[in-house]
Design an enzyme around this catalytic site. Structure first.
Site, PDB file in Angstrom:
ATOM      1  CG  HIS A  73       5.000 -11.016  17.120  1.00  0.00           C
ATOM      2  ND1 HIS A  73       5.999 -11.864  16.743  1.00  0.00           N
ATOM      3  CD2 HIS A  73       5.384  -9.986  17.692  1.00  0.00           C
ATOM      4  CE1 HIS A  73       7.128 -11.456  17.435  1.00  0.00           C
ATOM      5  NE2 HIS A  73       6.674 -10.351  18.012  1.00  0.00           N
ATOM      6  CB  THR A  96      -0.972  -0.003   1.189  1.00  0.00           C
ATOM      7  OG1 THR A  96      -1.660   1.266   1.312  1.00  0.00           O
ATOM      8  CG2 THR A  96      -0.216   0.064   2.601  1.00  0.00           C
TER       9      THR A  96
END
Length: 437
Positions: free
Chosen positions: A408, A355
């Site tokens: 994560h 993006t």
């Protein structure tokens, strides 16, 4: 009359919102003609007429939410454009007074007959109830307790092997009825909770309420889901864009002349991202249940801003494309998005997303994951900043902050930092990217 229903759209799309009717009531339509535009979670699609005729009735209006299989209109196969609906309605109006002129005596007779039938039914029911009570085997104490509590013995299940109802059976039945009453009382309280959360806040000063489009609702839901269902974290780095800008300046004219497309920054970052993903494959993966699915393909999603919200069309097999192929893919997808011509296949199956908020002037941001992907690269504005060079001199260099948001749960901080560092190295030495093709 033929019914027009919302057709099957795709496996992942079961509902939509009517954005615009392309025809009006009374219009002539042919089989296969588009009659309305349906806004879904991802793209706008046209719904076609299943048969030819006159659009006799529109059952769903613009802005209404509909599901696959819902009847949205009716087509009169024998009708003529302009319709005869008004004529039929006039005939109904003329017939209506005739029906109202029924003699009063006939009405009274029918009413009295209905009352007699109701009385007979009530008598039969009461007689049946008495018979059922007499057939029940119960101890005198149980019968007395049932009368006190107002419980029908025929509704009690006896625990006695012989089927005899005892006082304890009556007490158990009374207890179950009380618990049901309490549940009914608590049910309305539980139902009120969602209403309280959806109550509209009233303002003292003027406001304007605008209904969210289906796509905006979907974007909002997906972004919230991404934050709630992943352990999202963002790491940052900065890139010296000097060599890329120099290379673009040297090659852009020849590149455009040869390939009929401009050489932009996105192709450099796409190539760099693919190279880094090959070195750190977990960032090109996703979680499915208790499994990690490592993708051996590189379909890169490109976030594109439109008037109706953000969409992420996918450039397929970016690892097999050269710079010109990537630039053409990005340009085609951007044009499709702005012209509302994207198909469902254009938006599905990406493995990683890029993006670029820099085109709007963004200096720094933390992009949100495009679930179920576990990585997204954010690019930002290029600004000249003071940079200490290897020879300790200070120079004004065109610098860009880049960000990597990652999940994560499967991507460790070490891998994320090294991934971003690898992109930095390739962008600052773009000639290697060109040589690798």
């Amino acid at each position: 009359m033929k019914e027009i229903k919302v057709p099957e759209l795709a496996e992942s799309i079961t509902e939509g919102t009517i954005a615009e009717w392309l025809v009006k009531k009374g219009d002539q339509v042919e089989k296969g003609d588009p009659i309305l535009e349906l806004e879904t979670d991802k793209v706008n699609v046209e719904v076609n007429a299943d048969s030819s005729g006159v659009l006799a009735e529109i059952l769903k209006n613009e802005g209404d939410d509909v599901e696959v299989g819902d009847v949205i209109a009716k087509v009169d196969e024998n009708g003529e454009a302009g319709g005869t609906q008004d004529d039929s309605s006039d005939e109904e109006e003329q017939e209506a007074p005739a029906e109202e002129e029924q003699p009063k005596e006939e009405a009274k007779e029918s009413a009295s007959e209905d009352k007699q039938e109701e009385k007979q039914e009530e008598q039969q029911k009461s007689a049946g109830q008495k018979d059922s009570k007499n057939d029940v085997v119960a101890t005198p104490a149980a019968r007395k307790r049932a009368r006190e509590l107002g419980i029908d013995l025929s509704e009690i299940t006896a625990k006695d092997p012989l089927g005899r109802i005892r006082p304890e059976d009556v007490e158990a039945k009374a207890g179950s009825q009380e618990s049901k009453k309490e549940e009914k009382k608590e049910a309305p309280k539980q139902e009120k909770k969602p209403k309280e959360s959806s109550e509209k806040t009233e303002f003292d000063k003027p406001v304007e309420r605008i209904k969210m489009s289906r796509r905006r609702q979907t974007i909002a839901k997906r972004l919230v889901d991404a934050q709630q269902n992943s352990a999202m974290l963002t790491t940052f780095n900065e890139v010296d864009m000097t060599n890329v800008m120099k290379l673009r300046s040297e090659r852009k004219d020849a590149f455009q002349k040869k390939h009929d497309v401009k050489l932009g920054f996105m192709s450099f970052f796409t190539k760099a991202a693919v190279g880094a993903l090959k070195e750190f494959p977990l960032i090109n993966a996703e979680i499915q249940g208790n499994e990690i699915v490592q993708k051996k393909f590189y379909d890169i999603g490109m976030a594109v801003s439109t008037d109706e919200g953000l969409v992420v069309p996918v450039v397929r097999d970016a690892d097999r494309l050269d710079f010109a192929g990537i630039e053409k893919g990005i340009m085609d997808m951007a044009q499709k998005a702005r012209n509302k011509e994207l198909q469902l296949d254009d938006l599905q199956g990406g493995s990683f997303t890029i993006t670029n908020g820099g085109i709007f002037g963004s200096m720094l941001s933390t992009p949100i994951l495009n679930s179920p992907q576990v990585g997204i690269l954010g690019l930002h504005n290029i600004e000249k900043r003071a940079k200490v060079m290897p020879d300790d001199t200070i120079q004004a260099r065109p610098m860009m902050y880049i960000a990597l948001s990652y999940d994560h749960r499967i991507v460790d901080g070490k891998e994320a930092v090294q991934f971003l560092r690898r992109i930095k190295e390739m962008i600052e030495d773009p000639y290697d990217l060109l040589l690798e093709g």
